[in-house]
Write an enzyme that holds these catalytic residues in place. Structure first.
Site, short mmCIF file in Angstrom:
data_model
loop_
_atom_site.label_atom_id
_atom_site.label_comp_id
_atom_site.label_asym_id
_atom_site.label_seq_id
_atom_site.Cartn_x
_atom_site.Cartn_y
_atom_site.Cartn_z
N ARG A 77 2.19 -23.01 2.95
CA ARG A 77 2.75 -23.04 0.90
C ARG A 77 2.51 -21.82 1.00
O ARG A 77 2.82 -20.96 1.53
CB ARG A 77 1.39 -23.80 0.70
N THR A 96 -4.94 -9.60 3.32
CA THR A 96 -3.32 -9.70 3.96
C THR A 96 -2.57 -9.72 3.29
O THR A 96 -1.87 -9.48 1.47
CB THR A 96 -4.07 -11.80 2.95
N LYS A 153 -4.36 -8.33 7.69
CA LYS A 153 -4.52 -9.92 8.48
C LYS A 153 -2.62 -10.45 8.12
O LYS A 153 -2.50 -10.62 7.01
CB LYS A 153 -5.57 -11.25 7.59
N LYS A 200 -0.08 -12.26 7.69
CA LYS A 200 1.30 -14.40 8.21
C LYS A 200 2.33 -14.19 8.72
O LYS A 200 3.32 -13.65 8.34
CB LYS A 200 1.20 -14.26 6.48
N ASP A 240 -1.75 -14.74 11.52
CA ASP A 240 -2.53 -16.08 11.03
C ASP A 240 -1.08 -16.57 11.70
O ASP A 240 -0.43 -16.48 10.43
CB ASP A 240 -3.05 -16.13 10.18
N GLU A 292 -4.91 -15.75 15.16
CA GLU A 292 -5.51 -17.14 14.55
C GLU A 292 -4.53 -18.38 15.13
O GLU A 292 -3.04 -18.10 14.13
CB GLU A 292 -5.20 -16.74 13.40
N ASP A 334 -8.73 -21.77 13.64
CA ASP A 334 -9.34 -21.78 12.51
C ASP A 334 -9.20 -23.76 12.36
O ASP A 334 -9.62 -24.28 12.34
CB ASP A 334 -7.82 -21.26 12.19
N LYS A 356 -14.52 -21.82 8.10
CA LYS A 356 -14.66 -21.62 7.04
C LYS A 356 -15.32 -23.29 5.99
O LYS A 356 -15.53 -23.47 5.92
CB LYS A 356 -12.77 -21.83 6.02
N SER A 396 -11.88 -18.36 3.83
CA SER A 396 -11.91 -18.51 3.08
C SER A 396 -10.25 -19.76 2.56
O SER A 396 -9.50 -19.21 2.85
CB SER A 396 -12.36 -17.79 1.85
N ASP A 403 -13.05 -12.45 6.67
CA ASP A 403 -11.87 -12.62 5.94
C ASP A 403 -11.59 -12.91 3.89
O ASP A 403 -11.48 -13.76 3.98
CB ASP A 403 -10.55 -13.57 6.64
N ASP A 450 -10.63 -11.21 1.17
CA ASP A 450 -9.86 -10.63 -0.42
C ASP A 450 -9.68 -11.36 -0.72
O ASP A 450 -8.59 -11.12 -2.20
CB ASP A 450 -8.30 -10.50 0.87
#
Length: 361
Positions: free
Chosen positions: A24, A135, A160, A162, A191, A219, A244, A268, A296, A321, A323
């Site tokens: 997303r 991230t 991290k 993406k 991730d 991840e 995850d 999470k 989160s 994680d 941030d």
């Protein structure tokens, strides 16, 4: 000490920059805040962000779950009978994990206040300070590299990244550009948010290993339901693989742990349904010798403070994680966890340490 009132409030905060993943793109953080008041006037807080693509929860759905289903079960019940109370929350309905988590966190806030202890001490007290990653959301390689460079300059030593959108070659170009900009001293976590097939993941990770990109972990490389595929990636790469979205419940954790399908688990609260179940997942992982990270959704400092208290309390949680509040245009919570660059420090006041929330009366 009985529960006197359960209330919900909607909040909305713009992000500094759109946050993009394989699942997303988000420009505004929205959440439902839960406020539980006990008969002695104390207040406990929880937060539930709607994350349709992961938990399936919506703003309206969270409000309905809390106000119409959970609240009638817990009103006038004693928080001191927490095992039965939290069991009732967990069993109140199927799924709806974010709504359950917000109520669970508010109850834990009240419990720790009643005990006169910061929540992390009430839960185990392993540590009160740690460092978070930052991230880098999905964009073209040059923009991601510039973002990474800025975060390193801001004092973050773990990023991290993406990935999982576009081609594998594009993902490799992203990591190459980031590694060159961030330098060799920066840890890189990837991730993919379920963005690769097992074969794509094995190919991409092997290419990164051969190129010497020095990736700390990857991840959720494959679809959440594909435990066999997750195991395939874990078995055929040297880089540690973290589950995850594959792990919401204790049963999910058992499935991953018994099959040795991942090297680490990301817990999470919004997936687990709160601190009560998150502790159970962590203890299962610890029994199998599998360390955990706590992360989160896109949450304000309210939700992150609850997650940080849980994470700090447990020895088996080795990565953080948190941030998300740093991505927001403003902080709407008073009190709670404090940031000094990458270092996070938990408050020493009883409970969560949240003293007020903008828009919550």
């Amino acid at each position: 000490m009985k529960i006197h009132a359960v209330e919900t409030f909607r909040v909305s905060v713009p992000l500094k920059k759109p946050f993009k993943t394989a699942l997303r793109t988000l420009a505004v953080a929205q959440s439902i805040m839960v406020k539980i008041t006990s008969e002695d006037g104390k207040t406990g807080y929880g937060e539930a962000p709607p994350t349709h693509v992961i938990t399936g929860d919506s703003l309206a759905g969270i409000e309905t779950a809390v106000n119409d289903v959970i609240a009638p079960l817990i009103l006038n019940q004693s928080i001191l009978e927490r095992e039965g109370l939290l069991h009732a929350v967990d069993r109140s309905m199927v799924r709806n994990s974010s709504a359950k988590a917000a109520v669970d966190c508010a109850i834990h806030d009240l419990l720790a206040q009643h005990a006169g202890m910061p929540l992390f001490q009430f839960l185990g007290g392993y540590q009160s300070e740690f460092t978070t990653d930052y991230t880098v959301s999905v964009n073209d390689p040059a923009e991601m590299a510039e973002d990474a460079s800025q975060f390193v300059q801001d004092g973050f030593h773990t990023l991290k990244i993406k990935v999982g959108t576009g081609s594998i070659q594009l993902d490799l170009e992203r990591i190459k550009a980031i590694r060159e900009k961030a330098g060799p001293g920066c840890k890189l976590r990837l991730d993919a948010n379920q963005g690769w097939t097992p074969k794509e993941a094995i190919y991409a990770i092997s290419k990164m290993e051969d190129a010497g990109f020095d990736i700390e972990l990857v991840e959720q490389p494959v679809q959440a339901h594909d435990i066999r595929g997750l195991k395939q990636v874990t078995d055929h790469t040297f880089t540690p693989i973290m589950a995850d979205e594959s792990v919401f419940t204790t049963q999910d954790a058992i499935n991953v742990l018994q099959t040795r399908s991942a090297d680490l688990i990301n817990i999470k609260l919004m997936k687990a349904g709160g601190i009560h179940q998150a502790i159970a997942i962590n203890k299962l992982a610890e029994a199998f010798g599998v360390p955990c990270m706590v992360g989160s959704m896109i949450e304000t400092k309210v939700g992150i403070t609850a997650a940080a208290h849980f994470a700090a309390s447990q020895r088996n949680i080795t990565r953080f994680d948190f941030d998300a509040p740093l991505l927001l245009a403003r902080d709407i919570a008073a009190g709670g966890v404090e940031y000094a660059g990458e270092r996070m420090t938990l408050p020493q006041t009883p409970g969560l340490g949240i003293t007020g929330i903008e828009g919550v009366s």
